[in-house]
Design an enzyme around this catalytic site. Structure first.
Site, PDB file in Angstrom:
ATOM      1  CE  LYS A  26     123.092   5.609 -49.307  1.00  0.00           C
ATOM      2  NZ  LYS A  26     122.073   4.563 -49.280  1.00  0.00           N
ATOM      3  CG  LEU A  27     131.126   3.046 -49.267  1.00  0.00           C
ATOM      4  CD1 LEU A  27     131.471   2.269 -50.526  1.00  0.00           C
ATOM      5  CD2 LEU A  27     131.386   2.180 -48.029  1.00  0.00           C
ATOM      6  CB  VAL A  50     128.414   1.046 -64.466  1.00  0.00           C
ATOM      7  CG1 VAL A  50     127.421   0.127 -65.162  1.00  0.00           C
ATOM      8  CG2 VAL A  50     127.805   1.597 -63.186  1.00  0.00           C
ATOM      9  CG  HIS A 124     135.737  -9.901 -54.308  1.00  0.00           C
ATOM     10  ND1 HIS A 124     135.732 -10.394 -55.582  1.00  0.00           N
ATOM     11  CD2 HIS A 124     136.870  -9.164 -54.213  1.00  0.00           C
ATOM     12  CE1 HIS A 124     136.813  -9.985 -56.230  1.00  0.00           C
ATOM     13  NE2 HIS A 124     137.531  -9.248 -55.409  1.00  0.00           N
ATOM     14  CD  GLU A 143     133.089  -8.436 -57.429  1.00  0.00           C
ATOM     15  OE1 GLU A 143     132.963  -9.655 -57.544  1.00  0.00           O
ATOM     16  OE2 GLU A 143     133.919  -7.765 -58.082  1.00  0.00           O
ATOM     17  CG  ASN A 152     144.109  -0.716 -55.867  1.00  0.00           C
ATOM     18  OD1 ASN A 152     143.264  -1.321 -56.539  1.00  0.00           O
ATOM     19  ND2 ASN A 152     144.412   0.538 -56.100  1.00  0.00           N
ATOM     20  CB  ALA A 155     144.595  -6.102 -58.086  1.00  0.00           C
ATOM     21  CB  THR A 156     146.316  -1.642 -60.609  1.00  0.00           C
ATOM     22  OG1 THR A 156     145.412  -1.395 -59.536  1.00  0.00           O
ATOM     23  CG2 THR A 156     146.104  -0.628 -61.704  1.00  0.00           C
ATOM     24  CD  GLU A 158     146.560 -10.729 -62.843  1.00  0.00           C
ATOM     25  OE1 GLU A 158     146.541 -11.817 -63.417  1.00  0.00           O
ATOM     26  OE2 GLU A 158     145.536 -10.037 -62.668  1.00  0.00           O
TER      27      GLU A 158
HETATM   28  P1  0O2 Z   1     137.288  -5.239 -63.978  1.00  0.00           P
HETATM   29  O1  0O2 Z   1     137.893  -4.629 -65.182  1.00  0.00           O
HETATM   30  O2  0O2 Z   1     138.257  -5.368 -62.837  1.00  0.00           O
HETATM   31  O3  0O2 Z   1     136.054  -4.584 -63.590  1.00  0.00           O
HETATM   32  P2  0O2 Z   1     134.140 -15.975 -59.011  1.00  0.00           P
HETATM   33  O4  0O2 Z   1     135.492 -16.110 -59.634  1.00  0.00           O
HETATM   34  O5  0O2 Z   1     133.018 -15.814 -59.999  1.00  0.00           O
HETATM   35  O6  0O2 Z   1     133.872 -17.005 -57.976  1.00  0.00           O
HETATM   36  P3  0O2 Z   1     134.899 -13.317 -58.277  1.00  0.00           P
HETATM   37  O7  0O2 Z   1     136.364 -13.580 -58.219  1.00  0.00           O
HETATM   38  O8  0O2 Z   1     134.396 -12.355 -57.269  1.00  0.00           O
HETATM   39  O9  0O2 Z   1     134.088 -14.631 -58.170  1.00  0.00           O
HETATM   40  O10 0O2 Z   1     134.496 -12.830 -59.671  1.00  0.00           O
HETATM   41  P4  0O2 Z   1     135.397 -12.560 -60.909  1.00  0.00           P
HETATM   42  O11 0O2 Z   1     134.418 -12.319 -61.988  1.00  0.00           O
HETATM   43  O12 0O2 Z   1     136.439 -13.614 -61.090  1.00  0.00           O
HETATM   44  O13 0O2 Z   1     136.166 -11.246 -60.563  1.00  0.00           O
HETATM   45  C1  0O2 Z   1     135.470 -10.101 -60.311  1.00  0.00           C
HETATM   46  C2  0O2 Z   1     136.479  -9.009 -60.264  1.00  0.00           C
HETATM   47  O14 0O2 Z   1     137.462  -9.302 -59.257  1.00  0.00           O
HETATM   48  C3  0O2 Z   1     137.279  -8.821 -61.531  1.00  0.00           C
HETATM   49  O15 0O2 Z   1     136.597  -8.009 -62.423  1.00  0.00           O
HETATM   50  C4  0O2 Z   1     138.521  -8.132 -60.991  1.00  0.00           C
HETATM   51  O16 0O2 Z   1     138.241  -6.782 -60.705  1.00  0.00           O
HETATM   52  C5  0O2 Z   1     138.738  -8.841 -59.680  1.00  0.00           C
HETATM   53  N1  0O2 Z   1     139.592 -10.025 -59.859  1.00  0.00           N
HETATM   54  C6  0O2 Z   1     139.264 -11.308 -59.660  1.00  0.00           C
HETATM   55  N2  0O2 Z   1     140.304 -12.127 -59.891  1.00  0.00           N
HETATM   56  C7  0O2 Z   1     141.342 -11.342 -60.238  1.00  0.00           C
HETATM   57  C8  0O2 Z   1     142.713 -11.599 -60.595  1.00  0.00           C
HETATM   58  O17 0O2 Z   1     143.194 -12.737 -60.634  1.00  0.00           O
HETATM   59  N3  0O2 Z   1     143.469 -10.501 -60.895  1.00  0.00           N
HETATM   60  C9  0O2 Z   1     142.985  -9.226 -60.865  1.00  0.00           C
HETATM   61  N4  0O2 Z   1     143.795  -8.226 -61.185  1.00  0.00           N
HETATM   62  N5  0O2 Z   1     141.698  -8.964 -60.546  1.00  0.00           N
HETATM   63  C10 0O2 Z   1     140.885  -9.995 -60.237  1.00  0.00           C
HETATM   64  P5  0O2 Z   1     136.856  -8.089 -63.985  1.00  0.00           P
HETATM   65  O18 0O2 Z   1     135.690  -8.742 -64.608  1.00  0.00           O
HETATM   66  O19 0O2 Z   1     138.191  -8.683 -64.260  1.00  0.00           O
HETATM   67  O20 0O2 Z   1     136.804  -6.638 -64.492  1.00  0.00           O
END
Ligand code: 0O2
Length: 215
Positions: A26-27, A50, A124, A143, A152, A155-156, A158
């Site tokens: 869709k996107l 997933v 997000h 999400e 990106n 973040a990648t 880090e």
């Molecule tokens: P992957 O491998 O990326 O799928 P919350 O902190 O619960 O209030 P938030 O931030 O939306 O809300 O949730 P969460 O669980 O902290 O982060 C969800 C995803 O956001 C992460 O997935 C990352 O993809 C990205 N993210 C959040 N904070 C950071 C960060 O400090 N650095 C980087 N590189 N990515 C971040 P996962 O679970 O890490 O897994």
């Protein structure tokens, strides 16, 4: 952590897989529509994934989430990532998403106006997406992360470093990451300042070279 609170993980994850596939399509079609109209597309590219059973359990263990709270505590079992050229595009995509009638936006976390202490910037949106299964409709939480190419990139890198250091960065790495985050932010600001010129140049270029996504 025990994983038997879910009887059949493949069956449990199937609607999430379907949601990610459908949303990606869709996107990508939004991108295609803009390109057909020869307009600047706010979507550069889209990815999705997933989480694996292992990764869900790992996150639950790390955050001490009880099995009955899994769906509230782990909102990114299904994840879509939308990359944009400019920060302004992020908010344009967010508006498009808010207006959609095929799913509902549950909450928004704007880590661009309020970046995380790590230096993480991204927008997000947590959405509720109804998946048509063989015999019923199952709504799943997805999400959606919307970011610029510069966000990106940071973040990648880090994320990979985090795996190595498990969040316990030595000072010199932490300092570099903070500076790199600021540099990415400034790059986005600079690009925003000249975005009209970039847009014109991109459109000129795109009319001559076929985009594999729209072919
Ligand atoms: P992957 O491998 O990326 O799928 P919350 O902190 O619960 O209030 P938030 O931030 O939306 O809300 O949730 P969460 O669980 O902290 O982060 C969800 C995803 O956001 C992460 O997935 C990352 O993809 C990205 N993210 C959040 N904070 C950071 C960060 O400090 N650095 C980087 N590189 N990515 C971040 P996962 O679970 O890490 O897994």
């Amino acid at each position: 952590m025990e994983d038997n609170f879910i009887e059949n993980w493949d069956l449990f994850l199937a609607p999430y897989e379907q949601a990610v596939e459908e949303l990606k399509l869709k996107l990508k079609n939004i991108r295609k529509e803009y390109r057909t109209l020869h307009r600047h597309t706010p979507i550069e590219f889209v990815t999705g994934r997933v989480k694996t059973r292992e990764s869900i359990l790992e996150k639950m263990e790390m955050r001490e989430i009880e099995p009955e709270d899994m769906l509230i505590g782990v909102q990114d079992i299904a994840g879509i990532r939308i990359m944009c050229q400019f920060v302004e595009d992020i908010y344009e995509v967010a508006e498009l998403i808010k207006k959609r009638t095929d799913f509902k936006v549950l909450l928004i976390r704007d880590y661009i106006h309020h970046h995380k202490p790590s230096g993480y910037r991204s927008y997000h949106m947590v959405i509720e997406y109804p998946v048509q299964r063989a015999k019923n409709v199952e709504s799943v939480i997805v999400e959606v992360q919307i970011r610029t190419l510069a966000m990106n990139f940071w973040a990648t890198i880090e994320h990979s470093l985090n795996y190595k250091y498990q969040g316990e960065y030595p000072n010199h790495i932490l300092e570099r990451l903070e500076r790199a985050s600021e540099a990415a932010f400034m790059l986005d600001q600079e690009m925003s300042e000249i975005r009209e010129e970039i847009r014109e140049a991109t459109q000129f270029f795109e009319q001559r070279y076929e985009d594999p996504d729209t072919a």
